[in-house]
Design a protein around this motif. Structure first.
Motif, short mmCIF file in Angstrom:
data_model
loop_
_atom_site.label_atom_id
_atom_site.label_comp_id
_atom_site.label_asym_id
_atom_site.label_seq_id
_atom_site.Cartn_x
_atom_site.Cartn_y
_atom_site.Cartn_z
N GLU A 210 19.82 -90.59 -10.33
CA GLU A 210 21.15 -91.01 -9.88
C GLU A 210 21.38 -92.50 -10.16
O GLU A 210 22.45 -92.89 -10.64
CB GLU A 210 21.32 -90.73 -8.38
N LEU A 211 20.38 -93.33 -9.90
CA LEU A 211 20.48 -94.76 -10.22
C LEU A 211 20.70 -94.97 -11.71
O LEU A 211 21.50 -95.80 -12.13
CB LEU A 211 19.21 -95.50 -9.79
N PHE A 212 19.99 -94.19 -12.50
CA PHE A 212 20.07 -94.30 -13.96
C PHE A 212 21.46 -93.92 -14.47
O PHE A 212 22.07 -94.64 -15.26
CB PHE A 212 19.00 -93.40 -14.59
N ILE A 213 21.97 -92.80 -14.00
CA ILE A 213 23.27 -92.30 -14.48
C ILE A 213 24.41 -93.21 -14.00
O ILE A 213 25.28 -93.59 -14.79
CB ILE A 213 23.50 -90.85 -14.02
N ARG A 214 24.39 -93.57 -12.74
CA ARG A 214 25.50 -94.35 -12.19
C ARG A 214 25.45 -95.82 -12.61
O ARG A 214 26.45 -96.38 -13.04
CB ARG A 214 25.52 -94.25 -10.66
N GLY B 141 26.62 -95.83 -16.36
CA GLY B 141 27.98 -96.11 -15.91
C GLY B 141 28.85 -94.89 -15.69
O GLY B 141 30.08 -94.96 -15.75
N LEU B 142 28.23 -93.74 -15.41
CA LEU B 142 28.98 -92.50 -15.19
C LEU B 142 29.04 -92.22 -13.69
O LEU B 142 28.16 -91.57 -13.12
CB LEU B 142 28.33 -91.34 -15.94
N VAL B 143 30.09 -92.70 -13.05
CA VAL B 143 30.18 -92.61 -11.59
C VAL B 143 30.62 -91.23 -11.10
O VAL B 143 30.45 -90.91 -9.92
CB VAL B 143 31.13 -93.70 -11.03
N ASP B 144 31.17 -90.42 -12.00
CA ASP B 144 31.66 -89.09 -11.57
C ASP B 144 30.71 -87.97 -11.97
O ASP B 144 31.09 -86.80 -11.97
CB ASP B 144 33.05 -88.83 -12.16
N PHE B 145 29.47 -88.31 -12.30
CA PHE B 145 28.49 -87.31 -12.74
C PHE B 145 27.96 -86.56 -11.53
O PHE B 145 27.39 -87.13 -10.62
CB PHE B 145 27.35 -88.00 -13.49
N ASP B 146 28.12 -85.23 -11.54
CA ASP B 146 27.65 -84.37 -10.45
C ASP B 146 26.20 -83.98 -10.75
O ASP B 146 25.90 -83.42 -11.80
CB ASP B 146 28.54 -83.13 -10.36
N LEU B 147 25.31 -84.26 -9.81
CA LEU B 147 23.89 -83.98 -10.01
C LEU B 147 23.51 -82.53 -9.71
O LEU B 147 22.37 -82.14 -9.94
CB LEU B 147 23.05 -84.92 -9.15
N TYR C 34 29.16 -82.83 -18.41
CA TYR C 34 28.66 -83.79 -19.40
C TYR C 34 27.46 -83.28 -20.19
O TYR C 34 26.61 -82.56 -19.65
CB TYR C 34 28.23 -85.09 -18.70
N PHE C 35 27.38 -83.74 -21.44
CA PHE C 35 26.15 -83.62 -22.22
C PHE C 35 25.84 -85.03 -22.73
O PHE C 35 26.57 -85.57 -23.56
CB PHE C 35 26.31 -82.64 -23.39
N ILE C 36 24.78 -85.61 -22.17
CA ILE C 36 24.41 -86.99 -22.49
C ILE C 36 23.25 -86.99 -23.47
O ILE C 36 22.25 -86.30 -23.27
CB ILE C 36 24.00 -87.75 -21.21
N LYS D 99 31.24 -79.74 -23.94
CA LYS D 99 31.31 -80.61 -22.78
C LYS D 99 31.71 -82.02 -23.22
O LYS D 99 31.78 -82.32 -24.41
CB LYS D 99 29.96 -80.65 -22.06
N SER D 100 31.94 -82.87 -22.25
CA SER D 100 32.20 -84.27 -22.54
C SER D 100 30.89 -84.91 -23.02
O SER D 100 29.89 -84.86 -22.30
CB SER D 100 32.71 -84.98 -21.28
#
Length: 201
Positions: free
Chosen positions: A71-75, A79-85, A111-113, A140-141
């Motif tokens: 979560e720390l890594f993604i947000r 910088g993806l604040v709307d990423f659902d874990l 998302y697909f990161i 996906k985005s």
């Protein structure tokens, strides 16, 4: 102008003194000891950096902290604040249909990161182009990241489509700033987890 150079010289002398003081304190505290340097593993991308980052962002990692570090890594880092874990999948060396291997992929319903990491290795021809094409098949985005020691650009050969001459969009990350800040955030969250905290330090 002469006065400027004199003042600059004085400032540099003061700075040098501070650097020497810091280095002396680091030596006294044993902070210059680095097990990766001792084992000559500092630049082994796959066996050290990639393996360590993956273990920390993997919700099923041996740290047993579920998605805390992810979560720390993604947000913070991505910088993806709307990423659902919920139901997130994290993979390392994720294969594409044409046999390439993506360093990290992180996927949820939206998302697909894709994260490509380079330390000493050079870019492969059409590498980021191919990763983007593979990601686009997921429906996906897509977020494409290029992680290096210092946040440098990907080569044109990797990032510009040889057929259309279009440059793929990607975001640059650096180990020296972005990953370091993430590790520091992980240390803060690991205050009551001494083994993980000291490893991160």
């Amino acid at each position: 102008m002469d006065n400027y150079w004199i003042e600059l010289q004085k400032a540099l002398i003061v700075l040098q003194g501070k650097i020497e003081t810091i280095e002396s304190i680091q030596k006294q505290k044993g902070e210059t000891f680095n097990i990766f340097s001792v084992l000559q593993m500092e630049r082994l991308e796959v066996k050290t950096h990639s393996a360590f980052i993956f273990e920390m962002i993997n919700p099923n990692g041996s740290h047993c902290q579920v998605a805390l570090y992810l979560e720390l890594f993604i947000r913070n880092t991505l910088g993806l604040v709307d990423f659902d874990l919920t139901g997130v999948k994290v993979k390392r060396e994720d294969p594409t249909d044409d046999g390439r291997r993506i360093d990290f992929t992180i996927e949820n319903d939206k998302y697909f990161i894709v994260i490509e990491m380079k330390i000493d290795a050079s870019d492969q021809s059409q590498q980021l182009i191919d990763y983007k094409k593979h990601a686009d098949t997921k429906g996906k985005s897509v977020e494409l990241f290029y992680l290096t020691l210092d946040g440098r650009d990907a080569s044109d050969d990797s990032a510009i489509d040889e057929k259309s001459d279009e440059r793929v969009e990607y975001k640059k990350l650096s180990l020296s700033v972005d990953i370091l800040e993430w590790v520091e955030a992980c240390i803060e969250k690991s205050a009551t987890l001494p083994t993980i905290r000291e490893t991160l330090i």
